[in-house]
Design an enzyme around this catalytic site. Structure first.
Site, mmCIF file in Angstrom:
data_model
loop_
_atom_site.group_PDB
_atom_site.id
_atom_site.type_symbol
_atom_site.label_atom_id
_atom_site.label_comp_id
_atom_site.label_asym_id
_atom_site.label_seq_id
_atom_site.Cartn_x
_atom_site.Cartn_y
_atom_site.Cartn_z
ATOM 1 N N LYS A 103 -3.238 -15.251 -38.407
ATOM 2 C CA LYS A 103 -1.850 -15.372 -37.825
ATOM 3 C C LYS A 103 -2.158 -14.943 -36.530
ATOM 4 O O LYS A 103 -2.777 -13.709 -36.217
ATOM 5 C CB LYS A 103 -1.015 -14.524 -38.528
ATOM 6 C CG LYS A 103 0.241 -15.521 -39.280
ATOM 7 C CD LYS A 103 1.275 -14.266 -39.487
ATOM 8 C CE LYS A 103 2.374 -14.763 -40.340
ATOM 9 N NZ LYS A 103 3.498 -13.840 -40.715
HETATM 10 C C1 E4P Z 1 6.772 -15.057 -41.665
HETATM 11 O O1 E4P Z 1 5.697 -15.229 -41.456
HETATM 12 C C2 E4P Z 1 7.495 -14.081 -40.752
HETATM 13 O O2 E4P Z 1 6.633 -13.077 -40.273
HETATM 14 C C3 E4P Z 1 8.593 -13.370 -41.447
HETATM 15 O O3 E4P Z 1 9.471 -14.436 -42.079
HETATM 16 C C4 E4P Z 1 9.483 -12.608 -40.208
HETATM 17 O O4 E4P Z 1 10.785 -12.422 -40.734
HETATM 18 P P1 E4P Z 1 11.808 -11.682 -39.984
HETATM 19 O O5 E4P Z 1 12.460 -12.180 -38.942
HETATM 20 O O6 E4P Z 1 12.942 -11.192 -41.108
HETATM 21 O O7 E4P Z 1 11.235 -10.593 -39.514
#
Ligand code: E4P
Length: 221
Positions: free
Chosen positions: A85
């Site tokens: 990522k």
């Molecule tokens: C997924 O890859 C994201 O990191 C995650 O869904 C972010 O969620 P949030 O906006 O609740 O932190």
């Protein structure tokens, strides 16, 4: 076929939903690991790879291009299912990292994205997955449902291979509307996933059928 990734690093939660047969992958991030407490980062990722035989997203944390590249290559070396990522930084360094990692054959998930333009750039840079943060996009004044529709249409017309992950999910409705808009993958927190099978009318009907069956059995033959 739409896919569901689990948005968690909790082994017990992952084990629970693997049993449902709905876990196609896992996404993690720094906030998710903070909620896991002082676990061994690499071992937890390896344990997750043993539980879910699909893409496991591991987020880079460094700042410079060279450090991000080195960190991404390290994570990718841990397991064949690790997807690196990389955040969409405003100065484009994330695009540079994704482009170089993709040329090395390393799968990437470009993340922390709120707009259509960001998704398109990430796809063109070679990201395997592009992650739209549904609720944070809304908070930023965007229309994430329209962004999903537009990206999916553009990807189809232009032959962009990057699959759209929709994250930042806070309700079961966020899941259904994003899926209906054409999202390829939803990454869902387990507390939301746990709510999805539940429906008041379903429970009432099950009770009604159970009673009917007991009444049937009670009929004197
Ligand atoms: C997924 O890859 C994201 O990191 C995650 O869904 C972010 O969620 P949030 O906006 O609740 O932190």
């Amino acid at each position: 076929m739409v896919q569901i990734f689990l948005d968690t690093a909790s082994l017990s939660e992952i084990e629970e939903f693997v049993k449902w047969g709905v876990a196609d992958g896992v996404t993690t991030n720094q906030k998710i690991f903070l909620s896991e407490g002082g676990v061994d980062f690499k071992q937890r990722i390896l344990d997750i790879c043993d539980l879910v035989h699909g893409p496991i997203s591991v987020e880079t944390t460094k700042s410079t291009v060279s450090d991000l590249l080195a960190e991404g290559r390290e994570y990718a070396s841990w397991h064949k299912n690790v997807v690196v990522k990389v955040a969409m930084y405003g100065d484009g360094r994330g695009l540079q990292v994704v482009n170089q990692l993709s040329k090395m054959g390393i799968r990437t998930n470009m993340t922390v994205m709120m707009t259509y333009n960001q998704l398109i750039l990430a796809a063109k840079a070679g990201a395997s997955y592009v992650s739209l943060f549904y609720n944070r996009s809304k908070e930023a004044g965007e229309n994430p449902l329209q962004i999903i529709r537009d990206y999916v249409a553009t990807a189809k017309e232009s032959g962009l291979a990057s699959r759209l992950i929709v994250g930042s999910i806070r309700t079961p409705e966020d899941v259904s509307v994003s899926m209906a808009a054409g999202a390829h993958i939803l990454t869902v927190p387990t507390k939301i996933l746990r709510q999805m099978p539940s429906n008041k009318r379903s429970e009432e009907t099950i009770a009604e059928f159970d009673k009917a069956w007991q009444d049937f059995l009670a009929i004197k033959k």
